[in-house]
Design a protein around this motif. Structure first.
Motif, PDB file in Angstrom:
ATOM      1  N   PRO A 165       4.948 -40.065  -3.122  1.00 40.84           N
ATOM      2  CA  PRO A 165       5.893 -40.489  -3.282  1.00 40.84           C
ATOM      3  C   PRO A 165       6.129 -41.384  -4.652  1.00 40.84           C
ATOM      4  O   PRO A 165       6.659 -41.460  -4.800  1.00 40.84           O
ATOM      5  CB  PRO A 165       5.313 -41.928  -2.341  1.00 40.84           C
ATOM      6  N   GLY A 166       5.462 -40.531  -5.501  1.00 44.22           N
ATOM      7  CA  GLY A 166       5.208 -40.776  -7.450  1.00 44.22           C
ATOM      8  C   GLY A 166       5.270 -42.595  -7.549  1.00 44.22           C
ATOM      9  O   GLY A 166       6.250 -42.851  -8.281  1.00 44.22           O
ATOM     10  N   ILE A 167       3.577 -42.171  -6.817  1.00 41.12           N
ATOM     11  CA  ILE A 167       3.541 -43.907  -7.268  1.00 41.12           C
ATOM     12  C   ILE A 167       1.933 -43.796  -7.812  1.00 41.12           C
ATOM     13  O   ILE A 167       1.080 -43.058  -6.730  1.00 41.12           O
ATOM     14  CB  ILE A 167       3.432 -45.402  -4.851  1.00 41.12           C
ATOM     15  N   VAL A 168       1.928 -44.358  -8.964  1.00 35.87           N
ATOM     16  CA  VAL A 168       0.723 -44.628  -8.886  1.00 35.87           C
ATOM     17  C   VAL A 168      -1.296 -44.183  -8.627  1.00 35.87           C
ATOM     18  O   VAL A 168      -1.763 -43.697  -9.046  1.00 35.87           O
ATOM     19  CB  VAL A 168      -0.223 -45.763 -10.102  1.00 35.87           C
ATOM     20  N   ASN A 169      -0.868 -45.612  -7.491  1.00 33.12           N
ATOM     21  CA  ASN A 169      -2.220 -45.087  -6.178  1.00 33.12           C
ATOM     22  C   ASN A 169      -1.902 -44.486  -5.324  1.00 33.12           C
ATOM     23  O   ASN A 169      -2.764 -44.753  -4.011  1.00 33.12           O
ATOM     24  CB  ASN A 169      -2.348 -46.751  -6.542  1.00 33.12           C
ATOM     25  N   VAL A 170      -1.403 -43.509  -5.345  1.00 28.98           N
ATOM     26  CA  VAL A 170      -1.285 -42.817  -3.802  1.00 28.98           C
ATOM     27  C   VAL A 170      -1.315 -41.634  -4.182  1.00 28.98           C
ATOM     28  O   VAL A 170      -0.599 -40.462  -5.089  1.00 28.98           O
ATOM     29  CB  VAL A 170       0.085 -43.295  -3.363  1.00 28.98           C
ATOM     30  N   VAL A 171      -1.623 -40.635  -3.648  1.00 33.07           N
ATOM     31  CA  VAL A 171      -2.303 -38.989  -3.537  1.00 33.07           C
ATOM     32  C   VAL A 171      -1.017 -38.301  -2.941  1.00 33.07           C
ATOM     33  O   VAL A 171      -0.360 -38.988  -1.361  1.00 33.07           O
ATOM     34  CB  VAL A 171      -3.400 -38.584  -2.219  1.00 33.07           C
ATOM     35  N   ALA A 172      -0.347 -37.511  -3.905  1.00 30.74           N
ATOM     36  CA  ALA A 172       0.997 -37.153  -3.873  1.00 30.74           C
ATOM     37  C   ALA A 172       0.766 -35.876  -2.180  1.00 30.74           C
ATOM     38  O   ALA A 172       0.450 -34.668  -2.161  1.00 30.74           O
ATOM     39  CB  ALA A 172       1.341 -36.422  -5.070  1.00 30.74           C
ATOM     40  N   GLY A 173       1.875 -36.700  -1.726  1.00 24.53           N
ATOM     41  CA  GLY A 173       1.708 -35.741  -0.317  1.00 24.53           C
ATOM     42  C   GLY A 173       3.219 -34.507  -0.070  1.00 24.53           C
ATOM     43  O   GLY A 173       3.178 -33.698   0.690  1.00 24.53           O
ATOM     44  N   LYS A 174       3.942 -34.968  -0.968  1.00 24.68           N
ATOM     45  CA  LYS A 174       4.715 -33.761  -1.072  1.00 24.68           C
ATOM     46  C   LYS A 174       5.389 -33.313  -3.023  1.00 24.68           C
ATOM     47  O   LYS A 174       5.070 -34.394  -3.326  1.00 24.68           O
ATOM     48  CB  LYS A 174       5.784 -34.272  -0.636  1.00 24.68           C
ATOM     49  N   THR A 175       5.526 -32.367  -2.730  1.00 23.40           N
ATOM     50  CA  THR A 175       5.927 -31.912  -4.035  1.00 23.40           C
ATOM     51  C   THR A 175       6.863 -30.573  -4.426  1.00 23.40           C
ATOM     52  O   THR A 175       6.244 -29.573  -3.334  1.00 23.40           O
ATOM     53  CB  THR A 175       4.528 -31.473  -5.371  1.00 23.40           C
ATOM     54  N   ILE A 176       7.613 -31.096  -4.819  1.00 26.24           N
ATOM     55  CA  ILE A 176       8.912 -29.862  -4.835  1.00 26.24           C
ATOM     56  C   ILE A 176       8.832 -29.238  -6.834  1.00 26.24           C
ATOM     57  O   ILE A 176       9.245 -30.211  -7.958  1.00 26.24           O
ATOM     58  CB  ILE A 176      10.209 -30.524  -4.526  1.00 26.24           C
TER      59      ILE A 176
END
Length: 411
Positions: A271-282
């Motif tokens: 989700p592009g948030i500093v404190n969240v592991v990125a679950g999706k990358t394109i």
């Protein structure tokens, strides 16, 4: 001769660049815009005044013709595209058009009527800057443009391709235009858009091939999770997967060396948030090489490596190969002829690939084609700062004129 062409360039380049001059600097001249039409019409008038026979084809390619005496149906064609990118420079594309006109005008004044016909072409479009379609001009000349591909497309403002075309006085063909069968050779002069020639203090590039391109959009799906409470070994982190793909692939590309190039140009993490592991990358990949077998071999390794890395990290991967353009070698006879010309003239030149696509790439599979590069200062292009030293511009036109003379005035 160089001084003559330098003066002619100084007189005519600012004039041509005034059509579509961007208030913020540079040039914006998009296909079937008012600026594009004004440039084509003004160029037609200048070519008329210089004694060339001019005409537009159905889609807006402009020709200026000097009829041959013995072989009028054998055409030596030279030119480039007249459109630009948004806020681009004033050399990419249009200088090749201007150079062909200046060269042919000088040849006409100096030698009179050629044996074969000479034609300048200002091709309608190459950049794909307004509509999602590239090389519309050259693809129509060689008969590979499918009208159905542009029949419903629109620009960013919602204007339909066919409507913009109609406003300029042109019409969409019902079926693909027949390819021109009279072109004996196509010669394109273009700025390098890189800094190889400038770095090596060379004035002419003899292009041996235009690279093939494979472009991908890759989607990685892992798991979004709390950045503080998810231990490192429990993560399915798509940014980490991307970083490994990027680093390993780039290292392999560097190890293989020129002319292979690999670019990861766009990355979006969610989700592009500093404190969240990125679950999706394109992300996107652009891979280029002048040899089709080498390009495909590296791409296969690239795809296998991406899948291996994602499997190791528990990440799902979707690979979309949406562009697969083959390399376009230039005509060996014309390349040899151009090299011989440079050697006889004592020019500092190099044999080199083109890392960018050009109209010559469209012509090459259908017509004997060669391409001449001239230096770009600092390698800057698609930018108002795009520039080439006046001496190099003039030397490029001189080299083009000498090449056209050999092709049109000799048996």
């Amino acid at each position: 001769m160089v001084d003559y062409f330098r003066r002619a360039i100084e007189e005519n380049l600012p004039w041509l660049s005034s059509f579509g001059a961007d208030p913020t600097g540079g040039l914006t001249r998009l296909l079937y815009s008012a600026e594009w039409l004004a440039a084509q019409q003004a160029l037609k008038q200048r070519m008329d005044q210089s004694g060339l026979e001019t005409r537009f084809d159905q889609v807006g390619n402009l020709y200026g013709r000097l009829e041959g005496s013995r072989f009028p149906q054998q055409v030596i064609l030279s030119g480039s595209h007249i459109d630009s990118v948004v806020n681009g420079g004033n050399l990419d594309g249009q200088f090749g058009v201007l150079a062909a006109w200046l060269a042919i005008s000088w040849l006409k004044q100096t030698y009179g009527q050629p044996l074969r016909s000479l034609e300048v072409v200002a091709m309608a479009e190459e950049e794909g800057s307004r509509f999602p379609y590239a090389c519309w001009g050259s693809k129509n000349i060689v008969g590979i443009a499918n009208p159905a591909d542009v029949a419903t497309i629109r620009d960013a403002q919602g204007v339909r391709f066919v409507d913009a075309m109609k406003v300029c006085g042109f019409s969409l063909p019902v079926v693909p235009l027949a390819p021109r069968e009279d072109i004996k050779a196509f010669v394109e002069l273009h700025i390098e858009q890189g800094k190889v020639l400038e770095t090596n203090q060379q004035s002419i590039g003899v292009v041996e091939a235009i690279v093939g391109q494979r472009r991908y959009t890759v989607t990685l799906n892992g798991e979004s999770n709390h950045a503080g409470t998810t231990p490192m070994n429990y993560r399915h982190d798509t940014i980490y997967a991307f970083s490994r793909i990027c680093c390993e692939s780039t290292a392999k590309a560097k190890n293989l060396g020129d002319p292979l190039v690999l670019t990861f140009g766009k990355v979006e993490a969610y989700p592009g948030i500093v404190n969240v592991v990125a679950g999706k990358t394109i992300f996107t990949i652009d891979c280029r090489h002048t040899n089709a077998a080498e390009l495909h071999a590296f791409s296969e390794v690239l795809e296998a490596d991406m899948r291996r890395i994602c499997e190791e990290l528990g990440v799902d991967i979707t690979i979309d190969l949406w562009m697969d353009e083959a390399p376009a070698p230039m005509d060996k006879r014309l390349v040899k002829q151009l090299i011989s010309l440079c050697e006889k003239q004592g020019l500092s030149f190099r044999r080199m690939p083109s890392g960018a696509g050009h109209d010559a790439q469209i012509f090459a599979p259908h017509v004997p084609t060669c391409m001449i590069f001239i230096p770009s200062i600092k390698g800057i292009s698609h930018n108002p700062a795009e520039s080439t030293h006046p001496e190099d511009l003039a030397q490029g036109v001189r080299t083009l004129a000498l090449m056209l003379h050999q092709l049109a005035w000799t048996e």
